[in-house]
Scaffold this active site. Sequence first.
Site, PDB file in Angstrom:
ATOM      1  N   ASP A  29       0.843  -1.189   0.000  1.00  0.00           N
ATOM      2  CA  ASP A  29       0.000   0.000   0.000  1.00  0.00           C
ATOM      3  C   ASP A  29       0.881   1.241   0.000  1.00  0.00           C
ATOM      4  O   ASP A  29       2.042   1.198   0.382  1.00  0.00           O
ATOM      5  CB  ASP A  29      -0.928   0.025   1.213  1.00  0.00           C
ATOM      6  N   GLY A  30       0.290   2.335  -0.435  1.00  0.00           N
ATOM      7  CA  GLY A  30       0.950   3.623  -0.437  1.00  0.00           C
ATOM      8  C   GLY A  30       0.026   4.667   0.159  1.00  0.00           C
ATOM      9  O   GLY A  30      -1.192   4.474   0.189  1.00  0.00           O
ATOM     10  N   GLU A  64       2.074   3.872  -4.071  1.00  0.00           N
ATOM     11  CA  GLU A  64       1.523   2.532  -4.329  1.00  0.00           C
ATOM     12  C   GLU A  64       2.515   1.723  -5.164  1.00  0.00           C
ATOM     13  O   GLU A  64       2.776   0.546  -4.886  1.00  0.00           O
ATOM     14  CB  GLU A  64       0.188   2.623  -5.070  1.00  0.00           C
ATOM     15  N   ASP A  84      -4.471  -2.574  -3.248  1.00  0.00           N
ATOM     16  CA  ASP A  84      -5.751  -1.891  -3.443  1.00  0.00           C
ATOM     17  C   ASP A  84      -5.634  -0.810  -4.517  1.00  0.00           C
ATOM     18  O   ASP A  84      -6.543  -0.014  -4.716  1.00  0.00           O
ATOM     19  CB  ASP A  84      -6.289  -1.317  -2.133  1.00  0.00           C
ATOM     20  N   HIS A 139      -9.466  -0.402   2.575  1.00  0.00           N
ATOM     21  CA  HIS A 139     -10.308  -0.090   3.733  1.00  0.00           C
ATOM     22  C   HIS A 139     -11.541  -0.995   3.768  1.00  0.00           C
ATOM     23  O   HIS A 139     -12.603  -0.595   4.187  1.00  0.00           O
ATOM     24  CB  HIS A 139     -10.705   1.385   3.739  1.00  0.00           C
ATOM     25  N   ASP A 149      -1.615  -0.448   4.978  1.00  0.00           N
ATOM     26  CA  ASP A 149      -2.098   0.937   4.920  1.00  0.00           C
ATOM     27  C   ASP A 149      -1.609   1.732   6.134  1.00  0.00           C
ATOM     28  O   ASP A 149      -1.116   2.850   5.993  1.00  0.00           O
ATOM     29  CB  ASP A 149      -3.626   0.947   4.850  1.00  0.00           C
TER      30      ASP A 149
END
Length: 183
Positions: A29-30, A64, A84, A139, A149
């Site tokens: 994640d970023g 990301e 994501d 999320h 995240d």
Amino acid sequence: MARPDQSNRTRSSRRAGGRPPDRTVVYTDGACSGNPGPGGWAWVIPGGRYRSGSETHSTNQRMELAAALDAVRSIDGAVEVVSDSAYVVNCFRQGWWKGWLARGWINTKKQPVANRDLWEPLVDLYRSRPISFRWVKGHGGNKWNDLADRLAVQASLTQQGVEGEGTPPPGHVPVPDRDGWRS
């Protein structure tokens, strides 16, 4: 050496006998505080290693991508990257990278590909060994995506990365509350 296109290999396949293929699953994640702004990236191997890092001036998409690239560079053998980010996953699922290569790293709008410095080594790695990409809803309650995240957000806010094995201690990962993030 280039390998056959595996852009449709976004879901885990099974070998004969129902056993999953040998591969490392990593969640990436970023995050960016502002867009652009201070950025952070992270990756987590369930029950294994984790790492995060930061850039002082970045974008969410760049972070990301940085997470995926660092994960793939850090993990030997076959890898399944779970992200994501449609930006990262669709590049391989839809084969955007093939057009970029054919056009000399120019996109369909006849502009230089953004983040080429990250895309180029990731595409090279993708072409050299078994790497697949799978999308997960951000999320959405996925434990490992949520952890990646939180590590990415922490890196963006503190501009410091962390690295370790197992689950990061609670003090290392901010926890969301109604007023924002708290340790």
